[in-house]
Motif scaffolding. Structure first.
Motif, PDB file in Angstrom:
ATOM      1  N   GLY A 271      -4.768  21.373   0.713  1.00  0.00           N
ATOM      2  CA  GLY A 271      -4.793  21.483  -0.776  1.00  0.00           C
ATOM      3  C   GLY A 271      -4.059  19.451  -1.470  1.00  0.00           C
ATOM      4  O   GLY A 271      -4.677  18.624  -1.610  1.00  0.00           O
ATOM      5  N   HIS A 272      -3.245  19.620  -0.879  1.00  0.00           N
ATOM      6  CA  HIS A 272      -2.156  18.612  -0.726  1.00  0.00           C
ATOM      7  C   HIS A 272      -3.076  17.410  -0.460  1.00  0.00           C
ATOM      8  O   HIS A 272      -3.286  16.327  -0.437  1.00  0.00           O
ATOM      9  CB  HIS A 272      -0.562  18.831  -0.810  1.00  0.00           C
ATOM     10  N   LEU A 273      -3.217  17.550   1.033  1.00  0.00           N
ATOM     11  CA  LEU A 273      -3.951  16.855   1.755  1.00  0.00           C
ATOM     12  C   LEU A 273      -5.131  16.552   1.568  1.00  0.00           C
ATOM     13  O   LEU A 273      -4.929  14.926   1.763  1.00  0.00           O
ATOM     14  CB  LEU A 273      -3.761  17.037   3.482  1.00  0.00           C
TER      15      LEU A 273
ATOM     16  N   VAL B 263     -11.258  15.674   0.216  1.00  0.00           N
ATOM     17  CA  VAL B 263     -12.159  16.955  -0.741  1.00  0.00           C
ATOM     18  C   VAL B 263     -13.832  16.361   0.128  1.00  0.00           C
ATOM     19  O   VAL B 263     -13.810  15.422  -0.052  1.00  0.00           O
ATOM     20  CB  VAL B 263     -11.661  16.467  -2.166  1.00  0.00           C
ATOM     21  N   THR B 264     -14.151  17.374  -0.021  1.00  0.00           N
ATOM     22  CA  THR B 264     -14.976  17.676   0.683  1.00  0.00           C
ATOM     23  C   THR B 264     -15.449  19.074   0.187  1.00  0.00           C
ATOM     24  O   THR B 264     -15.300  20.282  -0.276  1.00  0.00           O
ATOM     25  CB  THR B 264     -15.546  17.864   2.249  1.00  0.00           C
ATOM     26  N   ASP B 265     -17.145  18.949   0.248  1.00  0.00           N
ATOM     27  CA  ASP B 265     -17.518  20.647  -0.105  1.00  0.00           C
ATOM     28  C   ASP B 265     -17.381  21.898   0.493  1.00  0.00           C
ATOM     29  O   ASP B 265     -17.422  23.063  -0.038  1.00  0.00           O
ATOM     30  CB  ASP B 265     -19.034  20.226  -0.702  1.00  0.00           C
ATOM     31  N   PHE B 266     -17.284  21.568   1.821  1.00  0.00           N
ATOM     32  CA  PHE B 266     -17.123  22.834   3.165  1.00  0.00           C
ATOM     33  C   PHE B 266     -15.532  23.311   2.180  1.00  0.00           C
ATOM     34  O   PHE B 266     -15.043  24.162   1.900  1.00  0.00           O
ATOM     35  CB  PHE B 266     -17.195  22.021   4.126  1.00  0.00           C
ATOM     36  N   GLY B 267     -14.806  22.501   2.228  1.00  0.00           N
ATOM     37  CA  GLY B 267     -12.962  22.567   1.484  1.00  0.00           C
ATOM     38  C   GLY B 267     -13.129  23.064   0.123  1.00  0.00           C
ATOM     39  O   GLY B 267     -12.872  24.016   0.088  1.00  0.00           O
ATOM     40  N   LYS B 268     -13.923  22.557  -1.185  1.00  0.00           N
ATOM     41  CA  LYS B 268     -14.175  23.521  -1.725  1.00  0.00           C
ATOM     42  C   LYS B 268     -14.499  24.839  -2.164  1.00  0.00           C
ATOM     43  O   LYS B 268     -14.579  25.525  -2.779  1.00  0.00           O
ATOM     44  CB  LYS B 268     -15.313  22.992  -2.647  1.00  0.00           C
ATOM     45  N   ILE B 269     -15.654  25.648  -0.815  1.00  0.00           N
ATOM     46  CA  ILE B 269     -15.752  26.400  -0.665  1.00  0.00           C
ATOM     47  C   ILE B 269     -15.018  27.557   0.058  1.00  0.00           C
ATOM     48  O   ILE B 269     -14.616  28.331   0.061  1.00  0.00           O
ATOM     49  CB  ILE B 269     -17.405  26.799  -0.010  1.00  0.00           C
ATOM     50  N   ALA B 270     -15.111  26.839   1.051  1.00  0.00           N
ATOM     51  CA  ALA B 270     -13.683  27.750   2.002  1.00  0.00           C
ATOM     52  C   ALA B 270     -12.566  27.933   1.704  1.00  0.00           C
ATOM     53  O   ALA B 270     -11.599  29.068   2.475  1.00  0.00           O
ATOM     54  CB  ALA B 270     -14.026  26.957   3.514  1.00  0.00           C
ATOM     55  N   ASP B 271     -12.122  27.041   1.055  1.00  0.00           N
ATOM     56  CA  ASP B 271      -9.899  26.782   1.140  1.00  0.00           C
ATOM     57  C   ASP B 271     -10.318  28.181  -0.382  1.00  0.00           C
ATOM     58  O   ASP B 271      -9.560  28.998   0.338  1.00  0.00           O
ATOM     59  CB  ASP B 271     -10.030  25.910   0.089  1.00  0.00           C
ATOM     60  N   PRO B 272     -10.860  28.515  -1.584  1.00  0.00           N
ATOM     61  CA  PRO B 272     -10.695  29.144  -2.100  1.00  0.00           C
ATOM     62  C   PRO B 272     -10.946  30.845  -1.636  1.00  0.00           C
ATOM     63  O   PRO B 272     -10.483  31.760  -1.764  1.00  0.00           O
ATOM     64  CB  PRO B 272     -11.308  29.895  -3.446  1.00  0.00           C
ATOM     65  N   ILE B 273     -11.846  30.693  -0.200  1.00  0.00           N
ATOM     66  CA  ILE B 273     -12.709  32.591   0.655  1.00  0.00           C
ATOM     67  C   ILE B 273     -11.126  32.218   1.408  1.00  0.00           C
ATOM     68  O   ILE B 273     -10.841  33.867   1.831  1.00  0.00           O
ATOM     69  CB  ILE B 273     -13.313  31.780   0.855  1.00  0.00           C
TER      70      ILE B 273
END
Length: 281
Positions: free
Chosen positions: A141-143, A150-160
């Motif tokens: 998240g910091h990077l 920040v990408t749409d994939f990261g927004k979804i995959a990170d909390p999962i």
């Protein structure tokens, strides 16, 4: 006797008169502009453009391929190109760390349950996998925020990925009898409830992560990590108190998220109502 023909003698003066007349006509038709060029306005930009200058400016700004559209829409293919760039940015370091965390989930479960789930060596390896997953959660998240990854994939995959590794650890610990099922239920219920709450109020705004939520994540990770290890003696007693603190923070921050969601929804409804009234007026 040699002489200059009359036509040649008057040619130079006639050419000058014709050139002067053409220049005067051009000046009358487009003051301050030469054919094919647009006059540069003063530095303050307050002087209005000359008649016809707007058309010339649009002609000069139009792409060479002729794909410009007069209604202000982007050229054909621009959205596809932008989408291609965004798709390529999925393979950045932040998302790779998130993918690593997802891969570590089944590896952690296999190590945790190896040899009946009570072998200290296998539990130590499971703890190492859990620790790597939690550390990568701090960095991805910091990077992403620091280097605009920040990408749409990261927004979804990170909390999962976060909930997958934590949920796997809690379920394994409860299945092995090391942690009461009600603790697992409280923690996982809160995590799933907050996630659902975020989706329900996303039309009105985003609920920011609070300091309490970050502290909860830290204490929760330490407590679960201590339970993954085969600890005895005073360390086993200490981990019970750390887990108790994690449960308290889990409940308190969960209630705080509910409060923020209610306030955000009321504010969003009020702002929409005010905007509709203003539009109708």
């Amino acid at each position: 006797m040699t002489g200059v023909p009359a036509s040649a003698a008057g040619g130079s003066s006639g050419a000058r008169r014709a050139a002067a007349g053409a220049a005067a006509a051009a000046a009358e038709k487009a003051p301050g502009a030469v054919a094919g060029q647009v006059a540069v306005p003063p530095a303050d930009g307050a002087t209005p453009a000359a008649p016809g200058g707007e058309a010339l400016a649009r002609a000069d700004e139009a792409p060479a391929g002729g794909d410009a559209q007069g209604d202000g829409k982007p050229p054909r293919g621009a959205k596809i190109a932008a989408a291609a760039v965004n798709q390529a940015s999925v393979w950045n370091i932040a998302n790779l760390l998130t993918m690593l965390r997802l891969i570590l989930v089944p590896a952690f479960v296999a190590l945790m349950l190896a040899d009946g789930g009570y072998d200290p060596a296998w539990r130590s390896l499971a703890w190492a996998a859990f620790a790597i997953a939690m550390i990568t959660d701090l960095f991805d998240g910091h990077l992403a925020r620091t280097y605009n990854l920040v990408t749409d994939f990261g927004k979804i995959a990170d909390p999962i990925a976060d909930k997958a590794i934590m949920g796997a650890a809690l379920i394994c610990l409860s299945a092995l009898g090391d942690l009461p099922w009600w603790v697992t239920g409280v923690i996982l219920g809160r995590e799933l409830g907050v996630t659902l709450l975020r989706f329900l109020v996303i039309r009105y705004g985003v609920i920011p992560a609070s300091r309490g939520g970050k502290l909860k994540t830290l204490i929760q990770g330490i407590a679960v990590g201590m339970y993954v290890l085969a600890l005895t003696g005073w360390l086993a007693t200490l981990r019970w108190w750390v887990m108790a603190a994690a449960v308290v923070l889990t409940v308190v921050t969960g209630l705080d998220y509910v409060k923020q969601a209610i306030v955000l929804r009321r504010r969003g409804i009020a702002e929409r109502k005010a905007a509709l009234e203003e539009k109708e007026a």
